[in-house]
Enzyme design. Structure first.
Site, PDB file in Angstrom:
ATOM      1  N   ASP A  31       0.859  -1.189   0.000  1.00 29.60           N
ATOM      2  CA  ASP A  31       0.000   0.000   0.000  1.00 29.60           C
ATOM      3  C   ASP A  31       0.889   1.231   0.000  1.00 29.60           C
ATOM      4  O   ASP A  31       1.967   1.210   0.607  1.00 29.60           O
ATOM      5  CB  ASP A  31      -0.908  -0.004   1.253  1.00 29.60           C
ATOM      6  CG  ASP A  31      -2.191   0.792   1.045  1.00 29.60           C
ATOM      7  OD1 ASP A  31      -2.085   1.992   0.752  1.00 29.60           O
ATOM      8  OD2 ASP A  31      -3.284   0.220   1.179  1.00 29.60           O
ATOM      9  N   GLY A  36      -5.222   4.475   2.276  1.00 25.83           N
ATOM     10  CA  GLY A  36      -5.161   3.402   3.276  1.00 25.83           C
ATOM     11  C   GLY A  36      -4.499   3.909   4.558  1.00 25.83           C
ATOM     12  O   GLY A  36      -3.883   4.981   4.568  1.00 25.83           O
ATOM     13  N   ASN A  98       0.978  -3.642 -13.440  1.00 26.49           N
ATOM     14  CA  ASN A  98       2.078  -4.150 -12.606  1.00 26.49           C
ATOM     15  C   ASN A  98       1.625  -5.345 -11.769  1.00 26.49           C
ATOM     16  O   ASN A  98       2.359  -6.319 -11.607  1.00 26.49           O
ATOM     17  CB  ASN A  98       2.633  -3.038 -11.712  1.00 26.49           C
ATOM     18  CG  ASN A  98       3.451  -2.030 -12.512  1.00 26.49           C
ATOM     19  OD1 ASN A  98       4.039  -2.393 -13.540  1.00 26.49           O
ATOM     20  ND2 ASN A  98       3.480  -0.792 -12.068  1.00 26.49           N
ATOM     21  N   TYR A 144     -12.700   7.338 -11.734  1.00 24.78           N
ATOM     22  CA  TYR A 144     -12.832   6.041 -11.053  1.00 24.78           C
ATOM     23  C   TYR A 144     -13.536   5.034 -11.959  1.00 24.78           C
ATOM     24  O   TYR A 144     -13.056   3.918 -12.167  1.00 24.78           O
ATOM     25  CB  TYR A 144     -13.614   6.244  -9.758  1.00 24.78           C
ATOM     26  CG  TYR A 144     -13.741   5.014  -8.892  1.00 24.78           C
ATOM     27  CD1 TYR A 144     -12.624   4.407  -8.329  1.00 24.78           C
ATOM     28  CD2 TYR A 144     -14.994   4.451  -8.609  1.00 24.78           C
ATOM     29  CE1 TYR A 144     -12.739   3.275  -7.513  1.00 24.78           C
ATOM     30  CE2 TYR A 144     -15.122   3.335  -7.795  1.00 24.78           C
ATOM     31  CZ  TYR A 144     -13.992   2.759  -7.244  1.00 24.78           C
ATOM     32  OH  TYR A 144     -14.117   1.646  -6.435  1.00 24.78           O
ATOM     33  N   LYS A 148     -11.730   1.725 -13.531  1.00 27.92           N
ATOM     34  CA  LYS A 148     -12.149   0.360 -13.188  1.00 27.92           C
ATOM     35  C   LYS A 148     -12.604  -0.401 -14.430  1.00 27.92           C
ATOM     36  O   LYS A 148     -12.399  -1.609 -14.526  1.00 27.92           O
ATOM     37  CB  LYS A 148     -13.260   0.398 -12.133  1.00 27.92           C
ATOM     38  CG  LYS A 148     -12.753   0.777 -10.739  1.00 27.92           C
ATOM     39  CD  LYS A 148     -11.790  -0.273 -10.203  1.00 27.92           C
ATOM     40  CE  LYS A 148     -11.332   0.016  -8.784  1.00 27.92           C
ATOM     41  NZ  LYS A 148     -10.356  -0.983  -8.292  1.00 27.92           N
ATOM     42  N   THR A 174     -20.183  -0.825   0.309  1.00 29.63           N
ATOM     43  CA  THR A 174     -19.887  -1.668   1.469  1.00 29.63           C
ATOM     44  C   THR A 174     -19.516  -0.765   2.641  1.00 29.63           C
ATOM     45  O   THR A 174     -18.939   0.306   2.449  1.00 29.63           O
ATOM     46  CB  THR A 174     -18.735  -2.638   1.115  1.00 29.63           C
ATOM     47  OG1 THR A 174     -19.124  -3.400  -0.027  1.00 29.63           O
ATOM     48  CG2 THR A 174     -18.426  -3.581   2.257  1.00 29.63           C
ATOM     49  N   ARG A 185     -18.203   9.290   2.414  1.00 26.99           N
ATOM     50  CA  ARG A 185     -19.270   8.382   1.961  1.00 26.99           C
ATOM     51  C   ARG A 185     -20.506   8.561   2.825  1.00 26.99           C
ATOM     52  O   ARG A 185     -20.441   9.045   3.950  1.00 26.99           O
ATOM     53  CB  ARG A 185     -18.798   6.933   2.037  1.00 26.99           C
ATOM     54  CG  ARG A 185     -17.942   6.568   0.864  1.00 26.99           C
ATOM     55  CD  ARG A 185     -17.673   5.096   0.856  1.00 26.99           C
ATOM     56  NE  ARG A 185     -16.322   4.846   1.258  1.00 26.99           N
ATOM     57  CZ  ARG A 185     -15.558   3.863   0.758  1.00 26.99           C
ATOM     58  NH1 ARG A 185     -16.031   3.044  -0.137  1.00 26.99           N
ATOM     59  NH2 ARG A 185     -14.336   3.692   1.169  1.00 26.99           N
TER      60      ARG A 185
HETATM   61  N1  UDP Z   1     -24.816  11.184   0.039  1.00 26.50           N
HETATM   62  C1  UDP Z   1     -25.627  12.004   0.802  1.00 26.50           C
HETATM   63  N2  UDP Z   1     -25.059  12.642   1.877  1.00 26.50           N
HETATM   64  C2  UDP Z   1     -23.757  12.479   2.231  1.00 26.50           C
HETATM   65  C3  UDP Z   1     -22.954  11.636   1.452  1.00 26.50           C
HETATM   66  C4  UDP Z   1     -23.512  11.014   0.349  1.00 26.50           C
HETATM   67  O1  UDP Z   1     -26.827  12.177   0.530  1.00 26.50           O
HETATM   68  O2  UDP Z   1     -23.333  13.089   3.236  1.00 26.50           O
HETATM   69  C5  UDP Z   1     -25.433  10.482  -1.103  1.00 26.50           C
HETATM   70  C6  UDP Z   1     -24.678  10.622  -2.422  1.00 26.50           C
HETATM   71  O3  UDP Z   1     -25.088  11.782  -3.115  1.00 26.50           O
HETATM   72  C7  UDP Z   1     -25.095   9.341  -3.130  1.00 26.50           C
HETATM   73  C8  UDP Z   1     -25.243   8.326  -1.992  1.00 26.50           C
HETATM   74  O4  UDP Z   1     -25.421   9.099  -0.810  1.00 26.50           O
HETATM   75  O5  UDP Z   1     -26.350   9.503  -3.760  1.00 26.50           O
HETATM   76  C9  UDP Z   1     -24.058   7.409  -1.820  1.00 26.50           C
HETATM   77  O6  UDP Z   1     -22.905   8.205  -1.803  1.00 26.50           O
HETATM   78  P1  UDP Z   1     -21.473   7.638  -1.477  1.00 26.50           P
HETATM   79  O7  UDP Z   1     -20.522   8.797  -1.558  1.00 26.50           O
HETATM   80  O8  UDP Z   1     -21.490   6.878  -0.208  1.00 26.50           O
HETATM   81  O9  UDP Z   1     -21.119   6.578  -2.626  1.00 26.50           O
HETATM   82  P2  UDP Z   1     -21.575   6.336  -4.134  1.00 26.50           P
HETATM   83  O10 UDP Z   1     -22.575   5.243  -4.067  1.00 26.50           O
HETATM   84  O11 UDP Z   1     -22.161   7.589  -4.716  1.00 26.50           O
HETATM   85  O12 UDP Z   1     -20.307   5.931  -4.825  1.00 26.50           O
END
Ligand code: UDP
Length: 339
Positions: A31, A36, A98, A144, A148, A174, A185
């Site tokens: 890492d 991380g 890699n 991203y 991917k 997750t 998130r």
């Molecule tokens: N979201 C939200 N409030 C927050 C953070 C995220 O309403 O404080 C919403 C975001 O707009 C998305 C969903 O929650 O619709 C999931 O967001 P996250 O960033 O967890 O991951 P994503 O599934 O979008 O990759």
């Protein structure tokens, strides 16, 4: 087996290291600690079958013969990959090459951590593995999503042309212990806000959906795939779909918080709905998740509480003027110990 885990200090990578060690393997985790954290691995400090290597896999590497390579190196939260867009593209391309080259050299099996983001803002619902996706190739999430999708293409090319024995897991949202409290998130933001008595920031109208898989279920599915003969992409995620508003209400219930829910602008290209069709995982791997969101949030409470306890400086609630990529607490305000 001697197993290499790239991104081994990350949220999923570190849980994967634990699970592989529990299966009796020897694990080398690599890492660069961009997102991380060594604290995710400090409980393994005295484990003789475990080794940590600080290295950016975008540069070639070789830590000796291995039997399996799990490539889990990448920023994964929208805030993280939009903060590190070029690094995300590099690790999903140069880094994957890699890691594939290591697998090829040692005739090792290879599993790439892919993502539901390959489906973009999906027009098919729920998403089956056969769906090719609806991705904006130049939007802020593309760093991203396209990395991917490229990683999947590179993996399939090494399987077809270099005969590397590969697996591809498409991971859906997750959560659980070791999710960084400040990674922006939805689960980490809501848990942190609820426990601090701050407003829960719902982006948009909160009617967009996600399905949330508890980390032990996710790791179980990934390991079943790793040990199976399934070489085409496989969804591993919880098929119970929640609106973000329902998710906010559940967090308030689980934390017994009296925080309010406030609405903020929806980030650009935020997918409207996301839910895995897991019939393939069920048929091929006999896998389905066991832990529902409420139980998983309760299981995560202690961890989030400890993280909050470690926060020394009060942080401004993120209730106004959110950026197009979403919000997280200001960097530097929240000290996170690196081991
Ligand atoms: N979201 C939200 N409030 C927050 C953070 C995220 O309403 O404080 C919403 C975001 O707009 C998305 C969903 O929650 O619709 C999931 O967001 P996250 O960033 O967890 O991951 P994503 O599934 O979008 O990759």
């Amino acid at each position: 087996m001697r197993i290499l885990v790239t991104g081994g200090a990350g949220f999923l990578g570190s849980h994967l290291c634990d699970a592989l060690l529990a299966e009796g393997h020897t694990v080398v985790a690599v890492d660069n600690l961009l997102t991380g954290r060594l604290s995710n691995l400090e409980h393994l400090a005295c484990e003789s079958r475990f080794k940590f290597e600080l290295h950016d896999i975008c540069e070639p590497f070789d830590y000796g013969k291995v039997d399996y390579v799990f490539d889990f190196a990448s920023p994964a939260s929208p805030v993280d990959y939009m903060t590190h867009p070029v690094e995300t593209l590099r690790v999903g391309s140069l880094g994957v090459f890699n890691a594939l080259d290591v697998a090829r050299k040692y005739n090792a099996r290879f599993l790439i951590s892919s993502t539901s983001e390959c489906y973009g803002d999906p027009l098919e619902h729920p998403q089956r593995e056969t769906y090719w996706g609806h991705v904006n190739p130049i939007g802020p999430r593309s760093v991203y999503d396209e990395a991917k999708r490229f990683a999947e293409a590179a993996t399939m090319a090494y399987a077809r042309y270099h005969k590397v024995d590969t697996r591809i897991v498409r991971i859906f949202n997750t959560y659980g212990p070791r999710l960084q409290l400040i990674d922006g998130r939805v689960i980490s933001n809501f848990m942190r806000q609820a426990m601090r008595g701050e407003d829960l920031t719902v982006y948009g109208d909160g009617l967009q959906t996600r399905s949330f898989c508890y980390v032990s279920d996710e790791i179980d599915g990934i390991l079943r795939l790793a040990h199976s003969d399934e070489r085409l992409p496989t969804n591993i995620g919880n098929p119970r779909e929640f609106t973000i508003l329902e998710c906010a209400e559940l967090v308030l219930k689980v934390t017994s918080s009296r925080s309010r829910i406030v609405f903020e602008p929806l980030p650009v290209d935020d997918p409207k709905q996301r839910c895995p069709d897991i019939s393939k995982a069920w048929q091929k791997l006999c896998w389905q998740p066991k832990i529902d969101l409420e139980a998983g949030l309760r299981l995560s409470m202690d961890y989030f509480r400890k993280c909050l306890g470690a926060e020394e400086t009060p942080v401004r609630p993120a209730t106004k003027g959110s950026s197009p990529i979403g919000t997280r607490p200001k960097d530097g305000a929240v000290p996170i110990a690196l081991g």
